[in-house]
Scaffold this motif. Structure first.
Motif, PDB file in Angstrom:
ATOM      1  N   GLU A  33       6.337   3.967 -12.305  1.00 19.40           N
ATOM      2  CA  GLU A  33       5.841   2.684 -11.801  1.00 19.40           C
ATOM      3  C   GLU A  33       6.967   1.810 -11.282  1.00 19.40           C
ATOM      4  O   GLU A  33       6.746   0.937 -10.440  1.00 19.40           O
TER       5      GLU A  33
ATOM      6  N   ASN B 228       2.012   1.796  -3.512  1.00 16.84           N
ATOM      7  CA  ASN B 228       0.927   2.340  -4.346  1.00 16.84           C
ATOM      8  C   ASN B 228       0.723   3.828  -4.079  1.00 16.84           C
ATOM      9  O   ASN B 228       0.521   4.620  -5.012  1.00 16.84           O
TER      10      ASN B 228
ATOM     11  N   GLU C 216       0.823  -1.209   0.000  1.00 15.45           N
ATOM     12  CA  GLU C 216       0.000   0.000   0.000  1.00 15.45           C
ATOM     13  C   GLU C 216       0.859   1.262   0.000  1.00 15.45           C
ATOM     14  O   GLU C 216       0.530   2.254  -0.642  1.00 15.45           O
TER      15      GLU C 216
END
Length: 266
Positions: free
Chosen positions: A129, A56, A53
């Protein structure tokens, strides 16, 4: 676990800044009890979820600060229309490990409408990313900010702030006004990042025409020398995608090619 214990755990997780664990631990605890997980497995599952998390959220923050144009990804880039750009090479660059650590550069040349900006933005998206930080900006916009910083005697500090970006994408460098004040801040930026931080520069003018960007020939040569020393160069000399699409729209479905031409957009 009692309601009081649950409340204490919730407060503790808040203090430890572990919001993902706070959200998922009841479900994971129930599953662990049901399946008889050892404590180490339960703890590892909580930690892995928190780390995922955090990754992200970090990517989301970096995407927001990068200011990439929307919809420009490698999946949507038409490699068939630009056969001189190797999909395998771009995929390797998207990892970023070796060339970004060395402060190497990327340069894309070609007429307007061939996908230079798309390629730069798509590569920037892929790098984010993969954990890198990127900033996409029109060269003219950045030049204006750097000139304002110089007027305030803050140019060095403004350039230093850009160091947090592993890749700085300067789009459309050839549109900078042929002005000594503007080009000098670009040169200082290039010189400061040389062999330290990477740049991806797009231009519709080849190096031979960069006297239009840098009116001082010595400065132009010095800028080119620093940029190409460690660089991958994309020569995208194909027909404009925008022009080709406009022609196809004018023909309409099923109509044969004609000699009609449409002036390319600048």
């Amino acid at each position: 676990m009692t309601t009081i214990d649950n409340g204490r755990l919730s407060l503790a997780l808040n203090d430890l800044r572990l919001p993902a664990i706070k959200l998922v631990w009841p479900e994971l605890a129930a599953r662990a009890d049901k399946e008889g997980w050892p404590a180490a497995r339960f703890l590892a599952a909580l930690a892995e979820h928190e780390l995922a998390e955090r990754a992200n959220r970090r990517i989301a923050r970096h995407l927001e600060e990068a200011r990439l144009p929307p919809g420009k990804t490698l999946d949507s880039f038409d490699f068939d229309a630009v056969p001189m750009v190797s999909k395998a090479q771009v995929a390797a660059l998207a990892a970023g490990d070796s060339w970004l650590e060395k402060g190497a550069n990327l340069l894309a040349f070609g007429p307007p409408g061939v996908g230079k900006s798309h390629l730069a933005a798509a590569l920037g998206y892929a790098l984010i990313e993969n954990g890198w930080r990127v900033l996409f900006t029109r060269t003219t916009d950045l030049v204006q900010k750097l000139q304002a910083a110089r007027r305030d005697l803050q140019l060095e500090a403004a350039i230093a702030k850009l160091d947090k970006y592993h890749l700085l994408i300067l789009d459309d460098i050839a549109y900078v006004t042929k002005d000594q004040a503007e080009t000098s801040v670009i040169f200082e930026l290039i010189a400061t990042r040389y062999e330290r931080r990477s740049m991806f520069i797009t231009s519709n003018q080849p190096f031979g025409e960069w006297h239009r960007v840098f009116p001082d020939q010595v400065m132009a040569l010095a800028a080119v020398d620093r940029l190409v020393h460690h660089a991958t160069i994309f020569e995208m000399n194909v027909e404009s995608y925008r022009r080709r699409t406009a022609i196809e729209r004018k023909r309409g479905p099923g109509r044969p090619p004609s000699r009609a031409t449409i002036k390319a957009s600048s």
